[in-house]
Design a protein around this motif. Structure first.
Motif, short mmCIF file in Angstrom:
data_model
loop_
_atom_site.label_atom_id
_atom_site.label_comp_id
_atom_site.label_asym_id
_atom_site.label_seq_id
_atom_site.Cartn_x
_atom_site.Cartn_y
_atom_site.Cartn_z
N GLN A 79 -16.43 17.70 -4.85
CA GLN A 79 -15.59 17.02 -5.84
C GLN A 79 -15.12 15.67 -5.33
OE1 GLN A 79 -12.17 19.34 -6.84
NE2 GLN A 79 -11.30 17.79 -8.19
N LYS A 80 -15.04 14.68 -6.24
CA LYS A 80 -14.50 13.37 -5.93
C LYS A 80 -13.14 13.26 -6.59
CE LYS A 80 -18.94 11.02 -5.79
NZ LYS A 80 -19.76 9.95 -6.40
N LEU A 81 -12.17 12.68 -5.89
CA LEU A 81 -10.87 12.46 -6.49
C LEU A 81 -10.17 11.28 -5.86
CD1 LEU A 81 -8.10 14.81 -5.31
CD2 LEU A 81 -10.35 15.13 -4.40
N LYS A 82 -9.21 10.74 -6.60
CA LYS A 82 -8.41 9.60 -6.14
C LYS A 82 -7.04 10.12 -5.76
CE LYS A 82 -10.81 6.27 -9.00
NZ LYS A 82 -10.72 5.32 -10.12
N ILE A 83 -6.66 9.85 -4.51
CA ILE A 83 -5.37 10.30 -4.00
C ILE A 83 -4.54 9.09 -3.62
CG2 ILE A 83 -6.28 12.51 -3.19
CD1 ILE A 83 -6.33 11.35 -0.36
N GLN A 114 -0.92 0.69 -8.57
CA GLN A 114 -0.78 1.62 -7.45
C GLN A 114 -2.06 1.64 -6.63
OE1 GLN A 114 2.05 3.23 -6.84
NE2 GLN A 114 1.28 4.29 -5.05
N ASN A 115 -1.94 1.64 -5.31
CA ASN A 115 -3.09 1.75 -4.42
C ASN A 115 -3.59 3.19 -4.39
OD1 ASN A 115 -2.83 -0.96 -3.70
ND2 ASN A 115 -1.41 -0.47 -2.07
N PHE A 116 -4.91 3.36 -4.19
CA PHE A 116 -5.48 4.70 -4.08
C PHE A 116 -6.60 4.72 -3.05
CE2 PHE A 116 -8.28 2.83 -7.30
CZ PHE A 116 -9.53 3.23 -6.87
N THR A 117 -6.93 5.93 -2.61
CA THR A 117 -8.08 6.17 -1.76
C THR A 117 -8.95 7.19 -2.48
OG1 THR A 117 -6.79 5.79 0.25
CG2 THR A 117 -8.84 7.04 0.49
N GLU A 118 -10.22 6.86 -2.68
CA GLU A 118 -11.15 7.79 -3.32
C GLU A 118 -11.87 8.58 -2.22
OE1 GLU A 118 -14.65 7.96 -6.70
OE2 GLU A 118 -14.03 6.04 -5.91
N ALA A 131 -6.34 26.82 8.01
CA ALA A 131 -7.17 26.31 6.92
C ALA A 131 -7.15 24.79 6.93
CB ALA A 131 -6.65 26.82 5.58
N SER A 132 -8.30 24.20 6.60
CA SER A 132 -8.38 22.74 6.51
C SER A 132 -9.46 22.35 5.52
CB SER A 132 -8.68 22.12 7.88
OG SER A 132 -9.98 22.46 8.30
N VAL A 133 -9.36 21.13 5.05
CA VAL A 133 -10.34 20.58 4.11
C VAL A 133 -10.85 19.28 4.72
CG1 VAL A 133 -10.66 19.60 1.81
CG2 VAL A 133 -9.22 21.60 2.10
N LYS A 134 -12.17 19.17 4.87
CA LYS A 134 -12.79 17.95 5.40
C LYS A 134 -13.25 17.11 4.22
CE LYS A 134 -12.84 19.41 9.72
NZ LYS A 134 -11.77 19.03 10.60
N ALA A 135 -12.99 15.80 4.30
CA ALA A 135 -13.35 14.89 3.23
C ALA A 135 -13.86 13.58 3.81
CB ALA A 135 -12.16 14.63 2.32
N THR A 136 -14.62 12.84 3.02
CA THR A 136 -15.14 11.54 3.41
C THR A 136 -14.53 10.48 2.49
OG1 THR A 136 -17.22 12.55 4.08
CG2 THR A 136 -17.22 10.17 3.75
N VAL A 137 -14.07 9.38 3.08
CA VAL A 137 -13.48 8.29 2.30
C VAL A 137 -14.61 7.48 1.66
CG1 VAL A 137 -12.08 6.21 2.42
CG2 VAL A 137 -11.47 8.19 3.80
N LEU A 138 -14.56 7.37 0.33
CA LEU A 138 -15.59 6.62 -0.39
C LEU A 138 -15.15 5.19 -0.70
CD1 LEU A 138 -16.70 9.33 -2.97
CD2 LEU A 138 -17.75 8.77 -0.79
N ALA A 139 -13.88 5.00 -1.03
CA ALA A 139 -13.42 3.66 -1.41
C ALA A 139 -11.90 3.57 -1.27
CB ALA A 139 -13.82 3.36 -2.85
N GLN A 140 -11.45 2.33 -1.13
CA GLN A 140 -10.03 2.00 -1.19
C GLN A 140 -9.88 1.04 -2.36
OE1 GLN A 140 -7.71 3.25 0.76
NE2 GLN A 140 -8.61 3.72 2.73
N GLY A 141 -8.88 1.24 -3.21
CA GLY A 141 -8.75 0.35 -4.36
C GLY A 141 -7.37 0.41 -4.97
N ALA A 170 -7.39 4.77 6.24
CA ALA A 170 -8.68 5.21 6.76
C ALA A 170 -9.75 4.21 6.32
CB ALA A 170 -9.02 6.60 6.25
N ASP A 171 -10.80 4.10 7.12
CA ASP A 171 -11.90 3.19 6.79
C ASP A 171 -12.89 3.88 5.86
OD1 ASP A 171 -10.88 1.20 8.46
OD2 ASP A 171 -11.90 2.04 10.21
N ILE A 172 -13.65 3.07 5.12
CA ILE A 172 -14.67 3.60 4.22
C ILE A 172 -15.75 4.27 5.06
CG2 ILE A 172 -16.41 2.99 2.51
CD1 ILE A 172 -14.53 0.75 1.61
N GLY A 173 -16.14 5.48 4.68
CA GLY A 173 -17.14 6.24 5.41
C GLY A 173 -16.56 7.15 6.48
#
Length: 103
Positions: A18-22, A91-95, A57-67, A27-30
Motif C-alpha cells: 500500500q502507498k500512503l501519505k503521512i 501541509q508537508n507530507f512524506t509518501e 511488531a514493526s512495519v518496514k516502508a520505503t520513502v517514495l517522495a517528499q512533497g 528521511a531521504d527518497i529511497g
C-alpha cells in the motif's frame, strides 16, 4: 495481514504494497524506514491488540517522495463588522510504500 500504525499523531490501517501519505518525517527518497508504533497486527481471529503497542511488531516502508499537499484557504469573517482575513496553508507530507508487516 494488516497493521494499524501510529505516526504523526494519526493512525493508519496498512497492508503490504500500500502507498500512503503521512506527516513529514526526515528521511531521504529511497530510504527504508521502520515504523515501530504498531497498535494492532494480524487478520481475522489472529488479531493482536497492543496495550498500547504490540511488542516486537514493526512495519518496514520505503520513502517514495517528499512533497506538499494542495493549498487550503482559511477565511475568517465577521458580518457587518468589516472584518475579513484570508490565509493559506500547505501541509508537508512524506509518501511511503509499505514493504513488510512483521510481528
Amino acid at each position: 495481514m494488516y497493521a494499524v500504525i501510529k505516526t504523526g499523531g494519526k493512525q493508519y490501517r496498512v497492508t503490504t504494497g500500500q502507498k500512503l501519505k503521512i506527516e513529514q518525517i526526515p528521511a531521504d527518497i529511497g530510504q527504508e524506514i521502520s515504523l515501530d508504533q504498531v497498535l494492532s497486527v494480524g487478520e481475522g481471529e489472529a488479531l493482536q491488540i497492543g496495550a498500547p503497542f504490540v511488542p516486537g511488531a514493526s512495519v518496514k516502508a520505503t520513502v517514495l517522495a517528499q512533497g506538499r499537499h494542495k493549498k487550503i484557504i482559511v477565511f475568517k469573517m465577521r458580518r457587518r463588522k468589516n472584518y475579513r482575513r484570508t490565509q493559506g496553508h500547505r501541509q508537508n507530507f512524506t509518501e511511503i510504500r509499505i514493504d513488510t508487516v512483521s510481528v
